[in-house]
Motif scaffolding. Structure first.
Motif, PDB file in Angstrom:
ATOM      1  N   UNK A 211      -7.320  64.952 -10.160  1.00 14.89           N
ATOM      2  CA  UNK A 211      -7.163  64.536  -8.770  1.00 14.89           C
ATOM      3  C   UNK A 211      -5.700  64.176  -8.511  1.00 14.89           C
ATOM      4  N   UNK A 212      -5.274  64.467  -7.300  1.00 14.89           N
ATOM      5  CA  UNK A 212      -3.899  64.166  -6.928  1.00 14.89           C
ATOM      6  C   UNK A 212      -3.952  63.112  -5.831  1.00 14.89           C
ATOM      7  N   UNK A 213      -3.315  61.998  -6.088  1.00  8.57           N
ATOM      8  CA  UNK A 213      -3.270  60.920  -5.104  1.00  8.57           C
ATOM      9  C   UNK A 213      -2.098  61.148  -4.169  1.00  8.57           C
ATOM     10  N   UNK A 214      -2.403  61.188  -2.873  1.00 12.99           N
ATOM     11  CA  UNK A 214      -1.369  61.378  -1.869  1.00 12.99           C
ATOM     12  C   UNK A 214      -1.028  60.015  -1.283  1.00 12.99           C
TER      13      UNK A 214
END
Length: 68
Positions: free
Chosen positions: A62-65
């Motif tokens: 997952x990529x946290x923005x």
């Protein structure tokens, strides 16, 4: 038994001491349940990432923005 025919008498329990013990046990139980819930959530996230990787997909993490 003693000569009077009575057994050793125990001192009465201190209610305030018992209340403190109950509060400590309740706090321990709440911390234990919270840790269990956190652990289950973490295990579910890891399982999702592993399932994704096993299927051969890329970019499974997952990529946290950050918020603007």
């Amino acid at each position: 038994m003693t000569e009077g025919g009575e057994g050793d008498k125990q001192p009465p329990e201190d209610r305030s001491n018992r209340a403190v013990e109950n509060a400590v046990m309740l706090a321990f139980f709440v911390v234990l349940v919270a840790a269990g819930i956190w652990l289950l959530g973490t295990m579910a996230d890891v399982r999702k990432v592993q399932d994704c990787a096993v299927q051969g997909r890329r970019n499974c993490a997952t990529i946290d923005i950050p918020a603007r």
